[in-house]
Each structure stands twice: as C-alpha cells, then as structure tokens.
Scaffold this active site. Sequence first.
Site, PDB file in Angstrom:
ATOM      1  N   CYS A  64       1.306   5.127  12.730  1.00  0.00           N
ATOM      2  CA  CYS A  64       1.034   4.313  13.910  1.00  0.00           C
ATOM      3  C   CYS A  64       1.136   5.123  15.194  1.00  0.00           C
ATOM      4  O   CYS A  64       0.649   4.718  16.225  1.00  0.00           O
ATOM      5  CB  CYS A  64       2.008   3.152  13.988  1.00  0.00           C
ATOM      6  SG  CYS A  64       2.265   2.382  12.413  1.00  0.00           S
ATOM      7  N   HIS A 101       0.802  -1.234   0.000  1.00  0.00           N
ATOM      8  CA  HIS A 101       0.000   0.000   0.000  1.00  0.00           C
ATOM      9  C   HIS A 101       0.834   1.282   0.000  1.00  0.00           C
ATOM     10  O   HIS A 101       0.279   2.370  -0.103  1.00  0.00           O
ATOM     11  CB  HIS A 101      -1.006   0.001   1.165  1.00  0.00           C
ATOM     12  CG  HIS A 101      -0.427   0.187   2.530  1.00  0.00           C
ATOM     13  ND1 HIS A 101      -0.596   1.347   3.249  1.00  0.00           N
ATOM     14  CD2 HIS A 101       0.300  -0.634   3.312  1.00  0.00           C
ATOM     15  CE1 HIS A 101       0.004   1.213   4.422  1.00  0.00           C
ATOM     16  NE2 HIS A 101       0.552   0.016   4.484  1.00  0.00           N
TER      17      HIS A 101
HETATM   18  N1  PLP Z   1       8.112  -0.427   8.184  1.00  0.00           N
HETATM   19  C1  PLP Z   1       8.139   0.848   7.754  1.00  0.00           C
HETATM   20  C2  PLP Z   1       9.447   1.525   7.538  1.00  0.00           C
HETATM   21  C3  PLP Z   1       6.946   1.525   7.503  1.00  0.00           C
HETATM   22  O1  PLP Z   1       6.976   2.790   7.100  1.00  0.00           O
HETATM   23  C4  PLP Z   1       5.714   0.839   7.710  1.00  0.00           C
HETATM   24  C5  PLP Z   1       4.438   1.547   7.529  1.00  0.00           C
HETATM   25  O2  PLP Z   1       4.355   2.747   7.655  1.00  0.00           O
HETATM   26  C6  PLP Z   1       5.754  -0.494   8.147  1.00  0.00           C
HETATM   27  C7  PLP Z   1       6.968  -1.095   8.377  1.00  0.00           C
HETATM   28  C8  PLP Z   1       4.481  -1.279   8.348  1.00  0.00           C
HETATM   29  O3  PLP Z   1       3.923  -1.610   7.097  1.00  0.00           O
HETATM   30  P1  PLP Z   1       2.379  -2.037   6.965  1.00  0.00           P
HETATM   31  O4  PLP Z   1       1.571  -0.789   7.086  1.00  0.00           O
HETATM   32  O5  PLP Z   1       2.281  -2.638   5.592  1.00  0.00           O
HETATM   33  O6  PLP Z   1       2.097  -3.017   8.039  1.00  0.00           O
END
Ligand code: PLP
Length: 395
Positions: free
Chosen positions: A337, A202
């Site tokens: 997050c 995404h």
């Molecule tokens: N790792 C990084 C560097 C990210 O920027 C993100 C999402 O923002 C993730 C992991 C997590 O990915 P997902 O949203 O597909 O779980």
Amino acid sequence: MNDCIYLDNAATTRCSEKVLEAMLPYMVENYANPSGNYASSMECRRAVEEARAVIAGVIGAAPEEIIFTSGGTESDNFAIKGSMYAGAGRQSQIITSKIEHHAVINTCKYLEKEGFFVKYINVDRYGTVDLYQLQSNISRITRMISIMYANNEIGTIEPIEEIGNIAAYYRKIFHVDAVQAFGQIPIDVNKLQIDLMSMSSHKIHGPKGVGALYVRKGSGIESLLHGGEQEFGLRAGTENVAGIVGFAAAAKEAAANMNDNFIYVSKLRNHMINRIMNEIPECRLNGSRVDTGRVENAIRAKRLPGNVNFSFAGINEGSIPLMLDTAGVCASSGSACSAFSEAPSHVLEALGLEEKLALASVRFTIGNDNKIEEIDRAVDELKIVIAQMRESSRA
Ligand code: PLP
C-alpha cells in the site's frame, strides 16, 4: 510470474490450482444467489457454510463466529469502527501500536477525527510491542486494544498471548490483525483470548477480495454495511461464493501443510539472511533475529518464516526494489500500500532507523513456491544493485 523471481509473498500470493478448481463451479455452473429458495441456491448456501466451518476449524472458533468480508482491510475497519461505534460514546479510547498496517493505523486516525482517543504504543528495536507502556495506558475510557499478530514489513511476531491476558484482565476488547500470520503459524483464538481477528485469503494462495473477521460470541460489534441480513446481520451484501469457497480451500491447504511449509520457508529465509549478512557489508537486518526453525516453536521464534528485511548504509538516492525489478527480482520496500510513497516506512521509523537508512531498505518475502536457486539469484542481483547504488551515491 513474467519470468521474474517473485519474492513478495507478503503482498500477495499465487492462487493455487486446488483453490482455482474449487472456485470454478461456483462461477460458471452454479452461480445462484445463496439467499434464494431453490435447490441451486441451497447448494451455494451449503458451500458458504462449509467454508465457514473450515475457517473456524483452523483457528479453534465456532462457525457462527466467522463473518466473511472483502479482505483484511475491511475486516480491520469492521473490527475497529464496529467496536468503537458500539461503545457508550466518543469519549472512549483504542490502544494500538505504531507499526500496524495502514488498514488499522488509518482507521484509527479517522476515528481520532471523529473525536475518539487513540494511543499508539512504541515498539523496541526488533519491533516488539512495549507491554509495559501498553498496560500503563489502559484506563476506564479504554474500549479496545488492537495489535497485529505479525508485522507485514519486518515479520516480527508480537506477544499475543501476553496481550490477550492483559486485555482479559482489564476486560477490554482485543482485536488482532492476523492477516500475515493466518495459515502460516498455529492460532487458537480461545487460548489467546482474542475477541476479534482479521484474516485475508490472498496471502495464503487464495483469491483476492475475500477475507474474514472472527467475532467472538457476545462481542458487541456494530455492522458497517447496512442492507440485507447476510452474515448473521453483520455484513450485508450478496456473498462472494466462489471467493469464499476458494478462501476455505486455501486455508485447508495452508493448515494441512503448515509444518512442512514453515520448515521449508524458514530454511530458505535463513539461507538468504546468512548470505546477505556475510556477503554485503554494512547491512542491517530489520526485525527479530530469533529463530528455532520449528513450527511448534513458531510463537517463540518471533519472526515469520518467509520474512527478510534489510537496510543498507551508504545509499543516498534511488529505490532498491525498483533497481531489483530491472534485474528481474520482485521485492518490496515495505507494505504494498505504500509502494508509491517516497516517505520512509512508519514501521522502520518506529524501530528507530534514521530516515536515510529507512529509505535504503528492501523486504523479501519468501513463499513455499520459491526454490533455493531463486534465493541465490536474488542475492547475487542484490549484491550488484547495492554496489551500484553505493557507487552512484559516492559520485
Ligand atoms: N493487515 C496486514 C497486516 C496486511 O499485511 C494487509 C495486507 O498487506 C492487510 C491488513 C490488508 O489486507 P487486504 O489486502 O486483504 O485488504
């Protein structure tokens, strides 16, 4: 999106029309389970395998080294827990950095509670991992090194080739969270000596809830999900066929347009940075300043093309992204997050920013859908917001 100027492309992106078109047949026409024995199942199986080959091709891997997951978070958990659990025992260590995404940091914290050792490496004021500290912490108990390719908050691109050399020299497992880099800059897992690499759909105009982990052949990794034998026995559960097909379509588009997107988005990013620095006093650009504006030099550029992250002095309260939202601009305070947390970003803290300045920060992430007029309007609104917030902080 709802008439706002969307500048939060590191949080997520718009699903592209081509992606949606590729996915639809696997939702309403052929919705068979790819593990079945009949023709429509075989067709789904073939679509998943074609998608696997596409993702593998983008990073120089073999198709059987791609394991589809539910996204970046699962890929990070799988890489780290799966590798640590496969080790000889709890007396082993993982080395990571202080600026990793929560999907890595919180997985490491969980492992610490289970008895594993974790070393969080410092970064310099631009967000680059301290290679000396990293190397000097490697010991007999070190099992793996996990460093992100590019930071989601400040866009800093880490020295992955050098870390790959170090990991290979000491024979440690090397995991890279490439969720922000995949599809934006060229990645060759063999040249970079990467053993495990997380990707997410995404972030590159694909659907949410699907991603992949690159698992180098021969890597000892344990499955976290037990059940059927899907994904070479490493990730049980019926495959998200439409999502996987959409992810591959997005990866194909991203790879085909990587050069043009890089040049276009970097130009908008530079325009935005220049305007903010010239028109808003007492601001601080967070992350690396180096920029060559050319995709072949992307690794040396040290900053993702679309990332703009600033802190502003003289603000004591309030949230810049919330104020911008009322002005019709979607931006973020860091990672999605932590959008609801009032704590300062752990990434900005690791750069050495004091708490007040870290809280007075905003991240814009520009995508290839954005236009220069949107950038100009966002900067105009930002100027008003910062002036208002400074005024009320003085009152
Ligand atoms: N790792 C990084 C560097 C990210 O920027 C993100 C999402 O923002 C993730 C992991 C997590 O990915 P997902 O949203 O597909 O779980």
